[in-house]
Write an enzyme that holds these catalytic residues in place. Structure first.
Site, short mmCIF file in Angstrom:
data_model
loop_
_atom_site.label_atom_id
_atom_site.label_comp_id
_atom_site.label_asym_id
_atom_site.label_seq_id
_atom_site.Cartn_x
_atom_site.Cartn_y
_atom_site.Cartn_z
N PHE A 43 34.73 -24.72 45.48
CA PHE A 43 33.90 -23.96 44.54
C PHE A 43 34.44 -22.49 44.13
CE2 PHE A 43 31.79 -23.87 48.84
CZ PHE A 43 32.28 -22.50 49.28
N GLY A 46 35.96 -21.63 40.64
CA GLY A 46 35.27 -21.26 39.45
C GLY A 46 34.22 -20.30 39.87
N HIS A 47 33.95 -19.85 40.98
CA HIS A 47 32.58 -19.01 41.32
C HIS A 47 33.25 -17.81 42.27
CE1 HIS A 47 28.75 -18.19 43.00
NE2 HIS A 47 28.18 -18.61 41.84
N PHE A 48 33.61 -16.89 41.67
CA PHE A 48 34.26 -16.55 40.39
C PHE A 48 35.83 -16.20 40.84
CE2 PHE A 48 29.72 -14.95 40.94
CZ PHE A 48 29.26 -15.37 39.78
N VAL A 53 32.98 -15.64 45.64
CA VAL A 53 31.79 -15.63 46.20
C VAL A 53 31.04 -17.00 46.35
CG1 VAL A 53 29.32 -14.75 46.00
CG2 VAL A 53 30.93 -13.62 45.18
#
Length: 144
Positions: A43, A46-48, A53
């Site tokens: 994750f 893409g986050h971020f 985070v």
């Protein structure tokens, strides 16, 4: 509980298994578990990308998995394949601080009550003894 014993209780597998170790567990009462948060988590790309985070929903999912371990261990439900332990409610969720790569997320869950197959828990996640997330969770088991 080490990862091998956790895998006997939880049906989750990579990349959604979010409990690495159980530090302590008192059946019918509470659990303290650990999630090592690594930059290699899928994750984070893409986050971020500019400031990775851990998504809040995954912190809550990690707490729910710890709650499931507590309940399944309390019921001695090893390798149970005739039912699924479902997340059925979340109340009062608060996110106090971001969880970053390199953090050790400590998951603390206590049973508040159990009525007719519905379990209610108080849950909190901490990093370095600081609260990052808190919530009330509800879960139940259903035949498949």
């Amino acid at each position: 509980m080490n990862i091998h014993e956790i895998l006997k209780y939880l049906p989750h597998r990579y990349p959604i298994l979010l409990v690495d170790k159980v530090i302590s567990l008192e059946a019918g009462k509470d659990i303290v578990a650990l999630k090592n948060v690594s930059i290699n988590e899928p994750f984070f790309s893409g986050h971020f990308p500019h400031y990775p985070v851990m998504p809040g929903v995954l912190i809550v999912e990690a707490l729910a998995q710890a709650a499931a371990l507590l309940t399944l261990k309390t019921e001695n439900a090893v390798n149970k394949t005739d039912s699924v332990y479902y997340f059925v409610g979340i109340d009062g969720v608060r996110f106090k601080k971001p969880v970053l790569p390199g953090d050790q997320l400590i998951l603390k869950v206590a049973i508040e009550r159990q009525i007719k197959g519905l379990w209610k828990y108080s849950a909190r996640a901490e990093v370095d003894d600081q609260l990052v997330t808190e919530a009330q969770l509800m879960c139940t088991s259903r035949a498949v």
